[in-house]
Design an enzyme around this catalytic site. Structure first.
Site, short mmCIF file in Angstrom:
data_model
loop_
_atom_site.label_atom_id
_atom_site.label_comp_id
_atom_site.label_asym_id
_atom_site.label_seq_id
_atom_site.Cartn_x
_atom_site.Cartn_y
_atom_site.Cartn_z
N GLU A 131 0.83 -1.21 0.00
CA GLU A 131 0.00 0.00 0.00
C GLU A 131 0.87 1.26 0.00
OE1 GLU A 131 -2.95 -0.30 -0.73
OE2 GLU A 131 -3.14 -2.44 -0.37
N HIS A 134 2.02 2.03 -3.42
CA HIS A 134 1.00 2.77 -4.17
C HIS A 134 1.12 4.27 -3.89
CE1 HIS A 134 -1.39 -0.11 -6.33
NE2 HIS A 134 -1.76 -0.79 -5.25
N GLU A 196 -0.83 -2.40 -10.14
CA GLU A 196 -0.76 -3.43 -9.11
C GLU A 196 0.55 -4.20 -9.16
OE1 GLU A 196 -2.65 -3.99 -6.46
OE2 GLU A 196 -3.80 -2.23 -7.08
#
Length: 291
Positions: A131, A134, A196
């Protein structure tokens, strides 16, 4: 190359939106479509994180209330060269996590209690590092823009079904109205799947534990379809937020196949085999913050 591909796909999505506007309303329709997209993006730029966190009834935590989890995120953020994000926990049995925010300085990461209870510490580190990757790659802003434009395409297409210009070719109009949302979905999936894979690699580099992230993906995917996710049931678009989507058919998923992601992480671990990092099992984190 990843950034160039994303830029090209985002440009294609914007062009698709303007083309649909032109088909329905001529040059004026194209201008209006562009202005609508810009307005929606401006709103989501400033408010997307608040909307997403409120949607999940996420509760912000700190070093006093949840020292174990908060410290884990803080250590990963430091290792990744990132500002400390706001940290949230969601009281939900479905194991999952996501990141949100317009930039690294205004980011937030969240994990469900189901994830913290089910995974080992190493696996939680792998997930939260994903995360944070990201955040580092600014994917949260890109994906918000993509979702906004794709949603606007669908909205404009629905509008076109009921307010068609009879002076224009009706077949061309109907074709544009029917094809545009599907094309937007394909572009959205292409962008998200690219990001991703990048976050998996970036997360493995931050945590130094690609196999722990691979193990976490396998365990989360194994439960994603078995445990109901009330947020996705109310709003299917929320599925794209998570590290592993739930309630979405593989064909229409915004994420790559989990098996392919695991294979890529295992290959990455193989590249590091010359100097393998020590792995410790650890125990599941206590979502209630009891050390």
């Amino acid at each position: 190359m990843n950034g160039l591909k994303t830029t090209m796909l985002l440009a294609a999505l914007t062009a698709l939106f303007m083309a649909l506007g032109y088909t329905l309303g001529g040059s004026g329709g194209a201008v209006i479509a562009l202005l609508v997209a810009a307005g929606m993006n401006l709103f989501t730029f400033w408010n997307a994180d608040k909307i997403v966190l409120k949607m999940h009834n996420a509760v912000e935590v700190n070093a006093q209330s949840h020292p174990d989890f908060y410290t884990l995120v803080a250590r990963l953020a430091e290792r990744g060269g990132l500002p400390m994000p706001r940290v949230y926990i969601i009281d939900q049995a479905a194991p999952n996590a996501f990141a949100t925010g317009r930039n690294p300085e205004n980011a937030a990461v969240a994990a469900t209690t189901g994830l913290l209870q089910m995974l080992s510490r190493d696996e939680v580190e792998g997930v939260m590092a994903h995360e944070l990757a990201h955040v580092k790659n600014r994917d949260t802003l890109i994906m918000t823009m993509v979702a906004t434009i794709a949603g606007a395409v669908s909205m404009l297409a629905n509008f076109g079904l009921f307010f068609r210009d009879d002076n224009r070719n009706p077949w061309a109009t109907m074709l544009a109205v029917l094809v545009a949302p599907f094309a937007a979905m394909i572009v959205q999936m292409a962008i998200s799947r690219t990001r991703e894979f990048g976050a998996d690699r970036g997360g493995a580099e931050i945590s130094g534990k690609p196999l722990a992230l691979a193990s976490a993906l396998a365990r989360i995917a194994g439960q994603a379809e078995r445990i109901p996710n009330p947020v996705v049931e109310r709003n299917p678009a929320a599925a794209q937020l998570y590290i592993v989507p739930s309630g979405v058919r593989a064909l229409f998923s915004t994420h790559p196949d989990t098996g392919d992601r695991i294979a890529a992480l295992e290959a990455m671990a193989g590249e590091q085999a010359a100097q393998p990092a020590p792995r410790r099992k650890g125990s599941a984190l206590d979502p209630l913050g009891r050390g």
